[in-house]
Design an enzyme around this catalytic site. Structure first.
Site, PDB file in Angstrom:
ATOM      1  N   HIS A 266      -7.317  -4.593  10.017  1.00 18.35           N
ATOM      2  CA  HIS A 266      -7.008  -4.345   8.607  1.00 18.35           C
ATOM      3  C   HIS A 266      -5.705  -5.028   8.206  1.00 18.35           C
ATOM      4  O   HIS A 266      -4.800  -5.199   9.017  1.00 18.35           O
ATOM      5  CB  HIS A 266      -7.011  -2.843   8.254  1.00 18.35           C
ATOM      6  CG  HIS A 266      -5.864  -2.046   8.769  1.00 18.35           C
ATOM      7  ND1 HIS A 266      -6.006  -0.755   9.249  1.00 18.35           N
ATOM      8  CD2 HIS A 266      -4.536  -2.304   8.866  1.00 18.35           C
ATOM      9  CE1 HIS A 266      -4.834  -0.288   9.605  1.00 18.35           C
ATOM     10  NE2 HIS A 266      -3.918  -1.212   9.392  1.00 18.35           N
TER      11      HIS A 266
ATOM     12  N   ASP B 222       0.809  -1.210   0.000  1.00 14.98           N
ATOM     13  CA  ASP B 222       0.000   0.000   0.000  1.00 14.98           C
ATOM     14  C   ASP B 222       0.852   1.274   0.000  1.00 14.98           C
ATOM     15  O   ASP B 222       2.062   1.233   0.224  1.00 14.98           O
ATOM     16  CB  ASP B 222      -0.952  -0.007   1.212  1.00 14.98           C
ATOM     17  CG  ASP B 222      -0.298  -0.514   2.499  1.00 14.98           C
ATOM     18  OD1 ASP B 222       0.943  -0.536   2.571  1.00 14.98           O
ATOM     19  OD2 ASP B 222      -1.031  -0.884   3.422  1.00 14.98           O
TER      20      ASP B 222
ATOM     21  N   ASN C  10      -7.729  -2.769  14.173  1.00 19.84           N
ATOM     22  CA  ASN C  10      -9.105  -3.098  13.773  1.00 19.84           C
ATOM     23  C   ASN C  10      -9.147  -4.286  12.811  1.00 19.84           C
ATOM     24  O   ASN C  10     -10.187  -4.587  12.239  1.00 19.84           O
ATOM     25  CB  ASN C  10      -9.768  -1.870  13.130  1.00 19.84           C
ATOM     26  CG  ASN C  10      -9.023  -1.396  11.891  1.00 19.84           C
ATOM     27  OD1 ASN C  10      -8.074  -2.041  11.441  1.00 19.84           O
ATOM     28  ND2 ASN C  10      -9.448  -0.279  11.330  1.00 19.84           N
TER      29      ASN C  10
ATOM     30  N   GLU D 259      -9.730  -1.855   5.295  1.00 14.76           N
ATOM     31  CA  GLU D 259     -10.359  -1.568   6.580  1.00 14.76           C
ATOM     32  C   GLU D 259     -11.625  -2.414   6.746  1.00 14.76           C
ATOM     33  O   GLU D 259     -12.164  -2.931   5.758  1.00 14.76           O
ATOM     34  CB  GLU D 259     -10.740  -0.082   6.638  1.00 14.76           C
ATOM     35  CG  GLU D 259      -9.561   0.878   6.505  1.00 14.76           C
ATOM     36  CD  GLU D 259      -8.764   1.038   7.795  1.00 14.76           C
ATOM     37  OE1 GLU D 259      -8.727   0.096   8.616  1.00 14.76           O
ATOM     38  OE2 GLU D 259      -8.157   2.097   7.976  1.00 14.76           O
TER      39      GLU D 259
HETATM   40  C1  F6R Z   1       1.468  -1.345   6.141  1.00 16.55           C
HETATM   41  C2  F6R Z   1       0.175  -1.989   6.246  1.00 16.55           C
HETATM   42  C3  F6R Z   1      -0.639  -1.935   7.478  1.00 16.55           C
HETATM   43  C4  F6R Z   1       0.165  -2.234   8.737  1.00 16.55           C
HETATM   44  C5  F6R Z   1      -0.725  -2.159   9.987  1.00 16.55           C
HETATM   45  C6  F6R Z   1       0.049  -2.402  11.254  1.00 16.55           C
HETATM   46  O1  F6R Z   1       2.026  -1.535   4.863  1.00 16.55           O
HETATM   47  O2  F6R Z   1      -0.246  -2.561   5.291  1.00 16.55           O
HETATM   48  O3  F6R Z   1      -1.688  -2.873   7.368  1.00 16.55           O
HETATM   49  O4  F6R Z   1       0.738  -3.494   8.628  1.00 16.55           O
HETATM   50  O5  F6R Z   1      -1.341  -0.917  10.048  1.00 16.55           O
HETATM   51  O6  F6R Z   1       0.930  -1.354  11.457  1.00 16.55           O
HETATM   52  P1  F6R Z   1       2.051  -1.423  12.588  1.00 16.55           P
HETATM   53  O7  F6R Z   1       2.968  -2.511  12.183  1.00 16.55           O
HETATM   54  O8  F6R Z   1       2.721  -0.073  12.547  1.00 16.55           O
HETATM   55  O9  F6R Z   1       1.339  -1.700  13.860  1.00 16.55           O
END
Ligand code: F6R
Length: 251
Positions: A138, A67, A136, A143
């Protein structure tokens, strides 16, 4: 779904990097699906160590990131392109032309989503997809929603995700509100999936992802339907699963 619990975040990075290294060793031209955020940093550090020790060669690998924020240029230090360069790519011998990430500066969402899907298709799909997980549920930036997204799509980030990201930006108004993300179908099409999570803040969502209902309201729960998923979590992130559904944990 295999769940491996490590004693801490450092150990998590070693285990996850060993899995990625095995993939690259067995198939040097692997397409690696990569993630950003705090969770994979210890994994990337360990991959860099392996490369520096001469144990790992990325020269024939391809990368496709999950992403990117809409509106951020590659040289913005909060863009995911910048993150990948700083935390992995510049330290190893992957060819930058073999790395791919959605283009956050493309204003035409339909065009960019179609382009990125075509890139992944041309690569022959993802061999190993590394994932983190949001509080959440995702994955990528898919989401909670009423249905699972298929291909690359543009997402309005939820307030909880925007709030979680605020720590990385100087001003609240600089926090992006939209992102391009690989869809759930693309993620589920990866041959192998490796999800990493650490810290007590992830304990509840790890429990829901592994042992809860499969629902687009917890997007990561769909991973229960994939036949080759390894979840590597530290003790803190595994705590609720250990307490309520220990049968899911290996060893
Ligand atoms: C990042 C991504 C997100 C993160 C998620 C967890 O490329 O795709 O899904 O993996 O938000 O983020 P952290 O690791 O910072 O808790």
């Amino acid at each position: 779904m295999r769940v491996i619990v490590t004693k801490d975040y450092e150990d998590l990075g070693r285990v996850a990097a060993n899995i990625i290294a095995a993939q690259v060793t067995l198939k040097p031209e692997s397409v690696l699906g990569l993630a950003t955020g705090s969770s994979p940093i210890s994994t990337y550090k360990n991959l860099i160590k392996k490369y520096e020790n001469g144990d790992l060669d990325f020269s024939r690998c391809y990368a496709a990131n999950l992403d990117e924020y809409v509106g951020l240029t590659k040289d913005n230090d909060q863009s995911y392109a910048y993150f990948m360069y700083e935390n992995l790519f510049k330290h190893v011998n992957i060819k930058m032309e073999n790395t791919n990430i959605p283009d956050g500066t493309e204003p035409d969402a339909a065009k960019e989503c179609a382009r990125y899907d075509a890139v992944i298709k041309a690569l022959g799909g993802v061999d190993l997809q590394l994932l983190g997980i949001g509080h959440n549920g995702h994955v990528g930036f898919n989401e909670p929603a009423d249905c699972f997204a298929k291909g690359t799509n543009i997402i309005n980030l939820t307030q909880s995700t925007i709030d979680a990201n605020t720590r990385f930006f100087e001003k609240k108004e600089d926090v992006p509100t939209q992102a391009y993300t690989m869809g759930i179908k693309t993620i589920m099409s990866a041959k192998k999936i490796l999800l990493v999570a650490n810290g007590e803040g992830k304990a509840e969502i790890i429990y829901k992802m592994v042992a809860g209902e499969i629902t687009p309201q917890v997007p990561a729960s769909v991973l229960q339907l994939h036949n080759d998923v390894i979840v590597v979590v530290d003790e803190a992130a595994a705590a609720m699963l250990k307490e309520k559904a220990p049968e899911y944990i290996e060893g």
